[in-house]
Design a protein around this motif. Structure first.
Motif: not given
Ligand SMILES: C[S@@+](CC[C@H](N)C(=O)[O-])C[C@H]1O[C@@H](n2cnc3c(N)ncnc32)[C@H](O)[C@@H]1O
Length: 392
Positions: A338-344, A365-367, A330-333, A357-359
């Motif tokens: 944790y960005l909810p829609a972005a986790e595989a 984004l940070a991590v 996932g992507l963390v801001d 993963l898309r944002a």
């Protein structure tokens, strides 16, 4: 413009179009054209009934209202089962195909059913051009057709017809998923078609949502639906074209949108320590600590984001194999959320898996984070490839 003869081998195969259901085999359209009107209509109705009552029956209830009084162009219309059904429910349908006899069958059936006023036809030539068609279509319907030609041909064709779609219009497509291709032995695409669509089939190529997006690049497409059905044999995509004017490739800064960064050299941090070293330069294996949601690895995205410049949207393409358990990527801001829609979520399996993963707000984004999604056990995985890129 493709070279003359580009479509010949595909045209030769597809004189033989699918009957109503996948298990019913195929029929040469020239044989149907040899029948008198009554027999032709009876045969066609019989095949159509199988289509509407079978595994694809949901298409009607899902889209009748969407298409009523709308204009739709279909790429690869076969014997016209979908289009004539929607035309009977009020759609204005354009049938486009590479095989003249397929279109001739539809023309006769449309006349016999009194639908002639609602439909039109386009024979796709080697120029892969749709210039003869009007603009401002509401939707483009692609049902198991252009995945039967190599990607670059399909891309030229898709970008041409996309210019005929209105802003907010839809691109709907049925494809064969990569998982099916893996299950069937990962054959070369010039062999796989024989398994999916019969001995004479020159080409079948798997697609996932990112591959369809790449085919339509740089057109911005918003995902409306994305699901697999029929025992993982098919995948359905429904996209909305998010541009604010009709699509023209030249309107986009393709160079900026094509920027990407290989993340393999970025430093990673393991959950329990400050060990920093380049990420998966040697296809490192990672083990998630036991415990649901336990953090395994974090990769700092600060430097790669700076390289991408002022891209508003970003995407991270990953290929990895999960050998045990299940892993969330996932992507963390910047606030640690944790960005909810972005986790595989990838479960263990023998084959490598692709995930993107898309944002939308790339700048925040940070991590990039990997965590354990399997309660009560450790999960392990190997990352083979990770690339961060601008995305529209
Ligand atoms: C598997 S059949 C599907 C027919 C129909 N959509 C259906 O679901 O019954 C593939 C169809 O796509 C057409 N086709 C193959 N390659 C194409 C291409 N590059 N562009 C448009 N149509 C194509 C074939 O002529 C054929 O009618």
């Amino acid at each position: 413009m493709a070279a003359p003869g580009t479509l010949d081998r595909y045209r030769e195969k597809w004189r033989e179009a699918p009957r109503g259901s996948d298990t019913d085999g195929r029929v040469f359209s020239s044989d149907l054209l040899a029948l008198d009107d009554d027999l032709l209509l009876a045969r066609w109705d019989e095949m159509a009934a199988r289509r509407y009552g079978g595994e694809l029956g949901w298409l009607g209830p899902l889209y009748f209202d969407t298409f009523r009084d709308r204009r739709v162009v279909e790429l690869g219309s076969g014997l016209g089962f979908d289009g004539l059904r929607f035309a009977a429910h009020g759609a204005h349908w354009t049938f486009a195909d590479i095989v003249p006899d397929n279109l001739a069958v539809i023309r006769r059936i449309a006349a016999l059913k009194g639908l002639g006023e609602r439909v039109r036809y386009h024979l796709i030539g080697d120029d892969l051009s749709f210039a003869a068609l009007p603009y401002n279509y509401d939707a483009i319907w692609v049902f198991g057709s252009i995945h039967h030609v190599p990607f670059e041909i399909a891309r030229r064709e898709a970008l041409d017809v996309l210019g005929h779609l209105k802003p907010g219009g839809r691109w709907m497509e049925l494809v064969y998923p990569r998982e099916r291709w893996l299950r069937e032995g990962a054959p070369p695409f010039d062999q796989w078609g024989k398994l999916t669509d019969g001995e004479r089939t020159p080409w079948a190529e798997w697609h996932d949502i990112e591959k369809v997006r790449r085919r339509l690049f740089p057109a911005p497409m918003r995902t409306i639906l994305d699901f697999e059905f029929c025992a993982h044999n098919y995948r359905w995509f429904d996209f909305q074209y998010a541009g604010d004017k009709p699509f023209r490739a030249n309107d986009y800064d393709v160079a900026a949108l094509s920027r990407s960064v290989d993340l393999s050299a970025e430093p990673f941090v393991l959950s329990k320590g400050a060990r920093r070293r380049p990420f998966w330069s040697r296809e490192l294996s990672f083990a998630c600590p036991p415990g649901l949601f336990a953090d395994a690895v974090r990769v700092d995205l600060f430097a790669p984001l700076r390289t991408l410049g002022d891209a508003t949207g970003v995407a991270v393409d990953l290929e990895e194999t999960v050998s045990d358990g299940a892993v969330g990527i996932g992507l963390v801001d910047a606030d640690g959320a944790y960005l909810p829609a972005a986790e595989a979520v990838l479960e263990s399996g023998p084959a490598s898996r692709l995930a993107t993963l898309r944002a939308v707000e790339g700048g925040r984004l940070a991590v990039l984070a990997f965590r354990n999604l399997c309660a009560g056990r450790r999960s392990s995985f190997v990352v083979h490839r990770a690339v961060m890129r601008a995305a529209n």
